[in-house]
Motif scaffolding. Structure first.
Motif, PDB file in Angstrom:
ATOM      1  N   LEU A   1       0.805  -1.229   0.000  1.00 40.24           N
ATOM      2  CA  LEU A   1       0.000   0.000   0.000  1.00 40.24           C
ATOM      3  C   LEU A   1       0.841   1.284   0.000  1.00 40.24           C
ATOM      4  CD1 LEU A   1      -2.749  -1.123   2.535  1.00 40.24           C
ATOM      5  CD2 LEU A   1      -3.090  -0.617   0.108  1.00 40.24           C
ATOM      6  N   LYS A   2       2.099   1.169   0.292  1.00 41.06           N
ATOM      7  CA  LYS A   2       2.935   2.372   0.422  1.00 41.06           C
ATOM      8  C   LYS A   2       2.984   3.226  -0.844  1.00 41.06           C
ATOM      9  CE  LYS A   2       7.486   3.867   1.988  1.00 41.06           C
ATOM     10  NZ  LYS A   2       8.821   3.426   2.508  1.00 41.06           N
ATOM     11  N   PRO A   3       3.071   2.669  -2.065  1.00 39.70           N
ATOM     12  CA  PRO A   3       3.186   3.527  -3.249  1.00 39.70           C
ATOM     13  C   PRO A   3       1.986   4.444  -3.483  1.00 39.70           C
ATOM     14  CG  PRO A   3       3.841   1.279  -3.768  1.00 39.70           C
ATOM     15  CD  PRO A   3       3.210   1.233  -2.425  1.00 39.70           C
ATOM     16  N   TYR A   4       0.823   4.135  -2.902  1.00 40.39           N
ATOM     17  CA  TYR A   4      -0.394   4.900  -3.219  1.00 40.39           C
ATOM     18  C   TYR A   4      -0.561   6.137  -2.327  1.00 40.39           C
ATOM     19  CZ  TYR A   4      -1.212   0.677  -5.827  1.00 40.39           C
ATOM     20  OH  TYR A   4      -1.062  -0.371  -6.707  1.00 40.39           O
ATOM     21  N   ARG A   5       0.283   6.293  -1.348  1.00 43.70           N
ATOM     22  CA  ARG A   5       0.284   7.496  -0.501  1.00 43.70           C
ATOM     23  C   ARG A   5      -1.117   7.831   0.020  1.00 43.70           C
ATOM     24  NH1 ARG A   5       4.191  11.245  -4.382  1.00 43.70           N
ATOM     25  NH2 ARG A   5       5.977   9.816  -4.359  1.00 43.70           N
ATOM     26  N   ILE A   6      -1.745   6.828   0.568  1.00 45.04           N
ATOM     27  CA  ILE A   6      -3.096   6.995   1.117  1.00 45.04           C
ATOM     28  C   ILE A   6      -2.976   7.561   2.529  1.00 45.04           C
ATOM     29  CG2 ILE A   6      -5.170   5.752   1.842  1.00 45.04           C
ATOM     30  CD1 ILE A   6      -4.589   3.777  -0.429  1.00 45.04           C
ATOM     31  N   PRO A   7      -3.635   8.684   2.809  1.00 47.26           N
ATOM     32  CA  PRO A   7      -3.461   9.318   4.125  1.00 47.26           C
ATOM     33  C   PRO A   7      -4.037   8.513   5.281  1.00 47.26           C
ATOM     34  CG  PRO A   7      -5.146  10.470   2.870  1.00 47.26           C
ATOM     35  CD  PRO A   7      -4.529   9.485   1.934  1.00 47.26           C
ATOM     36  N   LYS A   8      -5.106   7.756   5.032  1.00 50.79           N
ATOM     37  CA  LYS A   8      -5.756   7.035   6.133  1.00 50.79           C
ATOM     38  C   LYS A   8      -6.174   5.654   5.658  1.00 50.79           C
ATOM     39  CE  LYS A   8      -9.409   7.409   9.617  1.00 50.79           C
ATOM     40  NZ  LYS A   8     -10.543   8.220  10.115  1.00 50.79           N
ATOM     41  N   LEU A   9      -5.579   4.629   6.274  1.00 48.93           N
ATOM     42  CA  LEU A   9      -5.916   3.243   5.955  1.00 48.93           C
ATOM     43  C   LEU A   9      -6.804   2.657   7.051  1.00 48.93           C
ATOM     44  CD1 LEU A   9      -2.418   2.015   4.756  1.00 48.93           C
ATOM     45  CD2 LEU A   9      -4.448   2.285   3.315  1.00 48.93           C
ATOM     46  N   ARG A  10      -7.715   1.794   6.645  1.00 49.46           N
ATOM     47  CA  ARG A  10      -8.620   1.144   7.593  1.00 49.46           C
ATOM     48  C   ARG A  10      -8.527  -0.366   7.444  1.00 49.46           C
ATOM     49  NH1 ARG A  10     -14.390   3.082   6.258  1.00 49.46           N
ATOM     50  NH2 ARG A  10     -13.545   2.787   4.153  1.00 49.46           N
ATOM     51  N   THR A  11      -8.531  -1.053   8.574  1.00 42.37           N
ATOM     52  CA  THR A  11      -8.594  -2.514   8.540  1.00 42.37           C
ATOM     53  C   THR A  11     -10.017  -2.929   8.172  1.00 42.37           C
ATOM     54  OG1 THR A  11      -6.873  -2.711  10.215  1.00 42.37           O
ATOM     55  CG2 THR A  11      -8.306  -4.609   9.903  1.00 42.37           C
ATOM     56  N   VAL A  12     -10.131  -3.843   7.215  1.00 44.79           N
ATOM     57  CA  VAL A  12     -11.444  -4.268   6.721  1.00 44.79           C
ATOM     58  C   VAL A  12     -11.545  -5.790   6.798  1.00 44.79           C
ATOM     59  CG1 VAL A  12     -11.657  -2.269   5.214  1.00 44.79           C
ATOM     60  CG2 VAL A  12     -10.630  -4.372   4.322  1.00 44.79           C
TER      61      VAL A  12
ATOM     62  N   ARG B   1      -8.478   5.518   0.586  1.00 48.56           N
ATOM     63  CA  ARG B   1      -8.749   6.323  -0.605  1.00 48.56           C
ATOM     64  C   ARG B   1      -7.630   7.323  -0.850  1.00 48.56           C
ATOM     65  NH1 ARG B   1     -15.094   7.882   0.641  1.00 48.56           N
ATOM     66  NH2 ARG B   1     -15.914   5.743   0.490  1.00 48.56           N
ATOM     67  N   GLY B   2      -7.382   7.573  -2.149  1.00 51.73           N
ATOM     68  CA  GLY B   2      -6.355   8.542  -2.526  1.00 51.73           C
ATOM     69  C   GLY B   2      -6.701   9.185  -3.864  1.00 51.73           C
ATOM     70  N   ARG B   3      -5.702   9.872  -4.424  1.00 47.92           N
ATOM     71  CA  ARG B   3      -5.903  10.543  -5.709  1.00 47.92           C
ATOM     72  C   ARG B   3      -4.787  10.139  -6.669  1.00 47.92           C
ATOM     73  NH1 ARG B   3      -9.453  14.911  -5.162  1.00 47.92           N
ATOM     74  NH2 ARG B   3      -9.492  14.860  -7.456  1.00 47.92           N
ATOM     75  N   THR B   4      -5.083  10.247  -7.965  1.00 46.66           N
ATOM     76  CA  THR B   4      -4.085   9.972  -8.999  1.00 46.66           C
ATOM     77  C   THR B   4      -3.440  11.285  -9.440  1.00 46.66           C
ATOM     78  OG1 THR B   4      -5.679  10.175 -10.794  1.00 46.66           O
ATOM     79  CG2 THR B   4      -5.436   7.990  -9.771  1.00 46.66           C
ATOM     80  N   ALA B   5      -2.404  11.167 -10.273  1.00 49.92           N
ATOM     81  CA  ALA B   5      -1.687  12.362 -10.731  1.00 49.92           C
ATOM     82  C   ALA B   5      -2.569  13.258 -11.582  1.00 49.92           C
ATOM     83  CB  ALA B   5      -0.442  11.962 -11.513  1.00 49.92           C
ATOM     84  N   ASP B   6      -3.535  12.687 -12.285  1.00 54.09           N
ATOM     85  CA  ASP B   6      -4.436  13.500 -13.120  1.00 54.09           C
ATOM     86  C   ASP B   6      -5.733  13.845 -12.389  1.00 54.09           C
ATOM     87  OD1 ASP B   6      -5.575  11.025 -13.042  1.00 54.09           O
ATOM     88  OD2 ASP B   6      -5.844  10.811 -15.210  1.00 54.09           O
ATOM     89  N   GLU B   7      -5.681  13.851 -11.052  1.00 56.11           N
ATOM     90  CA  GLU B   7      -6.805  14.247 -10.201  1.00 56.11           C
ATOM     91  C   GLU B   7      -7.966  13.261 -10.230  1.00 56.11           C
ATOM     92  OE1 GLU B   7      -6.608  16.705  -8.018  1.00 56.11           O
ATOM     93  OE2 GLU B   7      -4.573  16.941  -8.757  1.00 56.11           O
TER      94      GLU B   7
END
Length: 237
Positions: A163-174, A187-193
């Motif tokens: 999960l580290k490459p996606y730079r997600i600010p908040k991860l949740r155990t599911v 959840r995160g964002r891509t380079a093209d928004e």
């Protein structure tokens, strides 16, 4: 000299006769005033002990039986071995959540593990999956799956690396699904928004990550993640 009177027949001594000389036994009987009885004397002078009735015996017997019965029951219960998951492998389904396999290029700058990097997470890797599903570059959604099977020596560390490459600010155990392990989503964002949801899982046998890409904000994807994992993993037996 006076004549001796012939001895008559011997009479038994009358203990009540005051003329009888006192002997040692009489000295004991002529002791002074009696002292008050102590506790030991009272115990010796107590009347005959009553036998213990059934009302006193039964509760003690029942308690003994119950205690011994519980001890036998506890000793007889043995914890069986924990169930182990069947050996599994990875497959590439023709469709995933209704989306076909896609050869479209991925958005520029999308961080992800490449296949050779993913294979190093298992020692050795027995199968790998790296596939994109969608309806072209302008489709409403694209799904990227990457997974490896083999011996995962440290599932927790592998999960964090996936999960580290996606730079997600908040991860949740599911929920991790029927095959166990541990899973996290964020959840995160891509380079093209664009918007992305990344869900990764890891257990001692398989580790992988699923990325959902859309142009708009996404709902919760936990159920979709479980469906994808079930489609990718198959028991070998």
């Amino acid at each position: 000299m006076p004549k001796r009177r012939p001895a008559g027949p011997c009479r038994p001594l009358d203990l009540a006769d005051p003329r009888r000389p006192a002997g040692p036994a009489d000295v004991r009987h002529q002791a002074g005033p009696r002292r008050p009885l102590g506790l030991a004397d009272r115990r010796h002078q107590a009347g005959p002990r009553r036998p213990l009735g059934l009302a006193g015996v039964l509760p003690a017997m029942v308690a003994a039986v119950l205690v011994s019965g519980c001890a036998v029951a506890d000793a007889g219960q043995s914890a069986g071995p924990a169930p182990t998951a069947a050996a599994r492998t990875l497959r590439t389904p023709d469709t995933l959540l209704g989306l076909p396999r896609s050869g479209a290029r991925l958005p520029a700058g999308l961080p992800r593990f490449r296949l050779n990097e993913l294979a190093r997470e298992a020692t050795p890797a027995t199968s790998t999956v790296e596939r994109t599903y969608g309806r072209g570059r302008n489709g409403p959604e694209t799904i990227i799956v990457s997974a490896v099977s083999g011996r995962i020596t440290d599932p927790q560390a592998t999960l964090a690396r996936l999960l580290k490459p996606y730079r997600i600010p908040k991860l949740r155990t599911v929920e991790f699904g029927r095959f166990g392990g541990e899973a996290r989503c964020g959840r995160g964002r891509t380079a093209d928004e664009g918007h992305l949801t990344a869900c990764a899982w890891a257990d001692p046998e398989i580790a992988g990550v699923v990325v959902f890409l859309t142009a708009t904000k996404q709902p919760d994807r936990k159920e979709d993640f479980l469906t994808v994992r079930d489609e990718l993993e198959q028991p070998t037996g």
